[in-house]
Motif scaffolding. Structure first.
Motif, short mmCIF file in Angstrom:
data_model
loop_
_atom_site.label_atom_id
_atom_site.label_comp_id
_atom_site.label_asym_id
_atom_site.label_seq_id
_atom_site.Cartn_x
_atom_site.Cartn_y
_atom_site.Cartn_z
N ALA A 118 0.83 -1.21 0.00
CA ALA A 118 0.00 0.00 0.00
C ALA A 118 0.86 1.26 0.00
O ALA A 118 0.46 2.29 -0.54
CB ALA A 118 -0.94 0.00 1.20
N ASP A 128 -4.77 8.36 -1.24
CA ASP A 128 -5.12 7.70 0.02
C ASP A 128 -6.24 6.69 -0.19
O ASP A 128 -6.35 5.71 0.54
CB ASP A 128 -5.55 8.73 1.06
N ARG A 131 -4.76 3.43 -1.17
CA ARG A 131 -4.06 2.89 -0.01
C ARG A 131 -5.03 2.21 0.95
O ARG A 131 -4.80 1.08 1.39
CB ARG A 131 -3.32 4.02 0.71
N SER A 132 -6.12 2.88 1.26
CA SER A 132 -7.10 2.31 2.19
C SER A 132 -7.83 1.13 1.56
O SER A 132 -8.11 0.13 2.24
CB SER A 132 -8.09 3.38 2.64
N ALA A 135 -5.61 -1.92 1.73
CA ALA A 135 -5.52 -2.44 3.10
C ALA A 135 -6.80 -3.18 3.49
O ALA A 135 -6.74 -4.27 4.06
CB ALA A 135 -5.25 -1.29 4.07
N ILE A 136 -7.95 -2.60 3.16
CA ILE A 136 -9.23 -3.20 3.56
C ILE A 136 -9.47 -4.52 2.83
O ILE A 136 -9.81 -5.54 3.45
CB ILE A 136 -10.39 -2.22 3.30
N ASP A 359 -0.90 1.29 7.08
CA ASP A 359 -1.59 1.87 5.92
C ASP A 359 -2.84 2.64 6.29
O ASP A 359 -3.13 3.68 5.69
CB ASP A 359 -1.94 0.75 4.93
N ILE A 360 -3.59 2.14 7.27
CA ILE A 360 -4.83 2.82 7.63
C ILE A 360 -4.60 3.80 8.77
O ILE A 360 -4.95 4.99 8.66
CB ILE A 360 -5.93 1.80 8.01
N TYR A 361 -3.99 3.32 9.87
CA TYR A 361 -3.88 4.20 11.04
C TYR A 361 -2.82 5.28 10.85
O TYR A 361 -3.11 6.49 10.93
CB TYR A 361 -3.56 3.38 12.29
N ASN A 363 -0.93 6.23 8.14
CA ASN A 363 -0.92 7.03 6.92
C ASN A 363 -2.23 7.72 6.60
O ASN A 363 -2.27 8.61 5.75
CB ASN A 363 -0.51 6.16 5.73
N LEU A 364 -3.31 7.34 7.29
CA LEU A 364 -4.61 7.95 7.00
C LEU A 364 -5.25 8.61 8.22
O LEU A 364 -5.68 9.76 8.16
CB LEU A 364 -5.57 6.90 6.43
N LEU A 365 -5.31 7.90 9.34
CA LEU A 365 -6.06 8.39 10.49
C LEU A 365 -5.23 9.26 11.43
O LEU A 365 -5.74 10.21 12.01
CB LEU A 365 -6.65 7.20 11.27
#
Length: 509
Positions: A118, A128, A131-132, A135-136, A359-361, A363-365
């Motif tokens: 990702a 993004d 990327r998400s 990951a999902i 990838d989620i936490y 780089n995004l959250l």
């Protein structure tokens, strides 16, 4: 007659050998933990893995529980056509990804600090969203894949001890969680070395034992020809392997590995190109020898252990080992079969952890989260995902091989944005996202068995699933799905905005 009635194991010996094997795995995890003090070490071993570790770890990740149980059973049922279904694809399963994407992933990974696929996709498409999405969907398909391996371990544990299957599922899951949580990818790859060597030995021993039990290759082939000439040529004894099926399997296992995150991420761990080429040679030799021999056992077993039916065929390799070698060596070889599942679970567990924590936490959250915080979070998520995989293994929604094929296909849809992203500058983020989404929406109902749809509460999709399968012309669902995903990605990319020139220069220069 049940398989448990046919196998009379020395229970004490089995517990002793399996317990010792588990202790060694845990010890390797402890050793690895002492050198895993950063996020980069946890996910890609600091990008310093050598040829031996990389080569063996790559092929053991590809070598799953179905290689020792599901595929030999298919060979037992079909004869030599079953052997030709998987061996050619497995032999090229390292060479093709290395040549097509491996060199570029090593260079980009070292230059840009990529830890996950990702990371690469998000950077290449400046997105993004992709990327998400990666990951999902990865976690969605990886958890069943891990569960399938644990199911196999539970079945073996139950058969050879008489204890409940869930106990084997839990024990195997806990050991893998421990060495992955503490040692990260280093723990996974170092245990893979031992597991890989054990798998090769198991394959060689099982082959020669089966050969001896059947009276030699010439006698076995003569007997097969006498029993049913269809054992010797396509489409097989039950007609299940016509040429479209053969082509599908070879293409799936050799080409579509490009999209598997657990395998592609291995390139980020490798030190340099020279290591990659040595690893590919070593891994290919290991895969070719062991996969060919262990699946050939299924063919030899038609004569060596005749009369198996239904699910009994899955136990052709354990039966031959139990009948042909001493209790101690039989228990050691059975541990080799369990190693096939564990070596796949550990890599999947690490990449799915990265999908959530990195990838989620991060780089995004929470983009301000430090690597130290993410390292701690990753260890927690490793435990959580491992427990979910254990629960999936206890739930057991379908047959092992069905789950593996379904999950593998879902993961490898990502071959589309990876390939186009590397070789076509005009590929856009919108096109990549559209291609993957449409591909997933086509693939899931087309490939999922009725049992899986029922377990997921999606039985309403069964008519659609049957209609879509009727349109595949005998090919595996992944083949037409990939063409659809490619077409959608290309068409949407042609009418949407490309990424910046700076990004293109970074990826294509």
């Amino acid at each position: 007659m049940n398989v448990s009635d046919m196998i009379v194991p020395a229970q004490g010996t089995f517990f002793l050998v399996l317990g010792g094997y588990f202790v060694i795995m845990a010890a390797i995890g402890y050793f690895s933990a002492r050198r895993t003090d950063s996020l980069r070490e946890f996910f890609v071993m600091g990008g310093k893995a050598g040829a031996i570790v990389s080569g063996i770890a790559y092929f053991t990740t590809q070598y799953s529980m179905s290689t020792f149980m599901g595929v030999p059973a298919a060979c037992y049922r079909q004869g030599y056509p079953g052997l030709t279904i998987s061996v050619p694809g497995l032999v090229f399963s390292m060479i093709i990804p290395a040549l097509v994407v491996g060199r570029k992933l090593i260079r980009l990974g070292h230059r840009n600090g990529f830890l996950t696929m990702a990371d690469y996709l998000g950077d290449r498409y400046e997105s993004d969203a992709i990327r998400s999405l990666q990951a999902i969907l990865m976690v969605f398909f990886v958890v069943p894949m891990m569960g399938a391996q644990i199911i196999g371990a539970g079945i073996i544990f139950n058969t050879f001890t008489g204890l409940p299957e869930w106990m084997g599922v839990v024990a195997t899951g806990i050991i893998v969680i421990l060495y992955c949580m503490t040692g990260g990818i280093r723990g996974a790859m170092l245990t893979d070395v031992l597991q890989g060597l054990l798998m090769v030995v198991t394959a060689v021993v099982a082959f020669f034992v089966a050969l001896d039990m059947g009276g030699g290759l010439e006698a076995i082939n003569a007997k097969l020809l006498e029993m049913n000439p269809a054992y010797m040529a396509h489409p097989g004894a039950t007609g299940s392997y016509p040429w479209p099926r053969l082509v599908s399997m070879v293409v799936m296992w050799s080409f579509f590995n490009i999209g598997s995150p657990a395998l592609a991420t291995k390139f980020f761990t490798m030190k340099n190109y020279k290591v990659m080429f040595k690893a590919v040679i070593l891994g290919t030799l290991g895969m070719w020898v062991s996969a060919t021999l262990i699946e050939w056992v299924g063919v030899l077993g038609i004569v060596s252990v005749p009369g198996l039916e239904g699910k009994q065929m899955d136990f052709i390799v354990p039966l031959i080992l139990q009948k042909g070698v001493s209790p101690f060596f039989a228990a050691l070889m059975i541990s080799g079969i369990m190693a096939a599942g564990m070596s796949t679970i550990d890599s999947l567990l690490i990449v799915s952890t990265g999908g959530i924590s990195r990838d989620i936490y991060q780089n995004l959250l929470n983009k301000k989260a430090s690597d130290a915080e993410i390292l701690k979070l990753s260890r927690v998520i490793t435990v959580v995902l491992g427990v979910i995989a254990i629960l999936f293994g206890i739930w057991r929604p379908s047959a092992i091989f069905d789950i593996i094929i379904f999950s593998f296909g879902g993961l490898t849809i990502w071959a589309t944005p990876i390939l186009l992203g590397m070789y076509w500058r005009r590929t856009t983020s919108t096109g990549a996202v559209a291609g993957v989404l449409v591909g997933a929406l086509v693939y899931i109902p087309m490939s999922a068995s009725p049992a899986i749809l029922d377990k997921l509460g999606l039985s309403v999709l069964q008519p659609l699933s049957a209609a879509l399968r009727g349109m595949t012309l005998g090919f595996d669902a992944l083949i037409p799905t990939w063409f659809v995903a490619m077409a959608v990605t290309i068409l949407v990319s042609l009418v949407t905005k490309p990424v910046s020139e700076a990004t293109l220069k970074r990826h294509f220069d």
